[in-house]
Scaffold this active site. Structure first.
Site, PDB file in Angstrom:
ATOM      1  N   GLU A 133      24.631   9.507 -81.229  1.00  0.00           N
ATOM      2  CA  GLU A 133      25.745   9.004 -82.047  1.00  0.00           C
ATOM      3  C   GLU A 133      27.107   9.529 -81.571  1.00  0.00           C
ATOM      4  O   GLU A 133      27.188  10.339 -80.651  1.00  0.00           O
ATOM      5  CB  GLU A 133      25.483   9.335 -83.523  1.00  0.00           C
ATOM      6  N   HIS A 134      28.124   9.079 -82.272  1.00  0.00           N
ATOM      7  CA  HIS A 134      29.512   9.373 -81.898  1.00  0.00           C
ATOM      8  C   HIS A 134      29.761  10.870 -81.718  1.00  0.00           C
ATOM      9  O   HIS A 134      29.198  11.701 -82.429  1.00  0.00           O
ATOM     10  CB  HIS A 134      30.466   8.837 -82.970  1.00  0.00           C
ATOM     11  N   ASP A 135      30.555  11.174 -80.722  1.00  0.00           N
ATOM     12  CA  ASP A 135      31.058  12.537 -80.485  1.00  0.00           C
ATOM     13  C   ASP A 135      29.992  13.543 -80.048  1.00  0.00           C
ATOM     14  O   ASP A 135      30.265  14.739 -79.994  1.00  0.00           O
ATOM     15  CB  ASP A 135      31.791  13.088 -81.726  1.00  0.00           C
ATOM     16  N   CYS A 136      28.785  13.076 -79.757  1.00  0.00           N
ATOM     17  CA  CYS A 136      27.783  14.013 -79.209  1.00  0.00           C
ATOM     18  C   CYS A 136      28.208  14.460 -77.811  1.00  0.00           C
ATOM     19  O   CYS A 136      28.854  13.707 -77.072  1.00  0.00           O
ATOM     20  CB  CYS A 136      26.410  13.338 -79.101  1.00  0.00           C
ATOM     21  N   GLY A 153      28.210  14.160 -83.386  1.00  0.00           N
ATOM     22  CA  GLY A 153      28.717  15.487 -83.061  1.00  0.00           C
ATOM     23  C   GLY A 153      27.679  16.522 -82.664  1.00  0.00           C
ATOM     24  O   GLY A 153      27.996  17.705 -82.552  1.00  0.00           O
TER      25      GLY A 153
END
Ligand SMILES: CC(C)(COP(=O)(O)OP(=O)(O)OC[C@H]1O[C@@H](n2cnc3c(N)ncnc32)[C@H](O)[C@@H]1OP(=O)(O)O)[C@@H](O)C(=O)NCCC(=O)NCCS
Length: 206
Positions: A133-136, A153
């Protein structure tokens, strides 16, 4: 899209070959495999030690299609030192956000998702149907196995294996060389070198 030299003729090698063909890459120039393995329709060019000679003969791009994280990283780094490019490979059904990045030597298999502003380091395997997912931020030579899900994240160190259909909660950190077992639900940070399993995930002894 250059003609690639493939390293590894095992199961992951067959999966990568299939992804390359689906994505319209030229047929690989050949495959190197220390076990003498073969890939359908691809010339066998000998053991991995032949890579430097093949670079001198004019091959310039390669992909290390080995499932073992440390071996994939070591061979990938030695190919980079020789001068090979390791272009990332994307299956056409993989979804990468516009501002996501997949590093050199990486592969995104069918229906893998790399979300907004997510970063996968060199030699990563984003396997079939995984969701990052986003920002990983995924360190070098990690493997996110089929169906695994990382919430927003999440940060993975180097050489991490996230097993089949495992889940990692948002914002958690997984240390270098850790293993998250298949089907685990990770709800707390995992230290380097640990193996965790179960729901919720707990360390496995040893
Ligand atoms: C966690 C893992 C590394 C353990 O492998 P192992 O060291 O060979 O361990 P064993 O199979 O000997 O099992 C050791 C113990 O852990 C338990 N265990 C193993 N995997 C487990 C899992 N996924 N969830 C819960 N418990 C698990 C076993 O039942 C056993 O328990 P016991 O001692 O009470 O009998 C392995 O099971 C795993 O999940 N690997 C990831 C596979 C994967 O997703 N690969 C990607 C393919 S693309």
């Amino acid at each position: 899209m250059p003609r690639l030299l493939l390293i590894g003729a095992g199961g992951h090698g067959r999966a990568v070959l299939s992804a390359l063909r689906d994505a319209g890459w030229p047929e690989p120039a050949g495959v190197l495999d220390d076990g003498g393995g073969a890939l359908p329709g691809v010339p066998c060019l000998g053991p991995v030690s032949r890579a430097a000679a093949l670079w001198r003969d004019g091959l310039r791009a390669a992909h290390v299609a080995l499932g073992r994280n440390a071996l994939r990283r070591d061979i990938g780094e030695s190919l980079l030192a020789i001068g090979f490019a390791l272009p990332p490979i994307l299956h056409p059904s993989a979804v990468l956000a516009r501002d996501a990045a997949l590093g050199e030597g990486g592969v995104a298999m069918p229906r893998a998702v790399l979300g907004a502003a997510a970063r996968a380091g060199p030699h990563a395997i984003l396997n079939s149907g995984c969701i990052v997912e986003h920002d990983c931020v995924i360190g070098p030579a990690c493997h996110v196995a089929p169906g695994a899900v990382l919430g927003g994240g999440v940060r993975l160190g180097a050489g991490v294996l996230i097993g089949l259909q495992a889940g990692v909660g948002p914002g958690l950190r997984i240390g270098d060389d850790a293993i998250v077992a298949l089907g685990a639900a990770v709800v707390a940070d995992v230290p380097a070198g640990a193996t965790v399993a179960g729901v919720p995930a707990r360390p496995l002894p040893g």
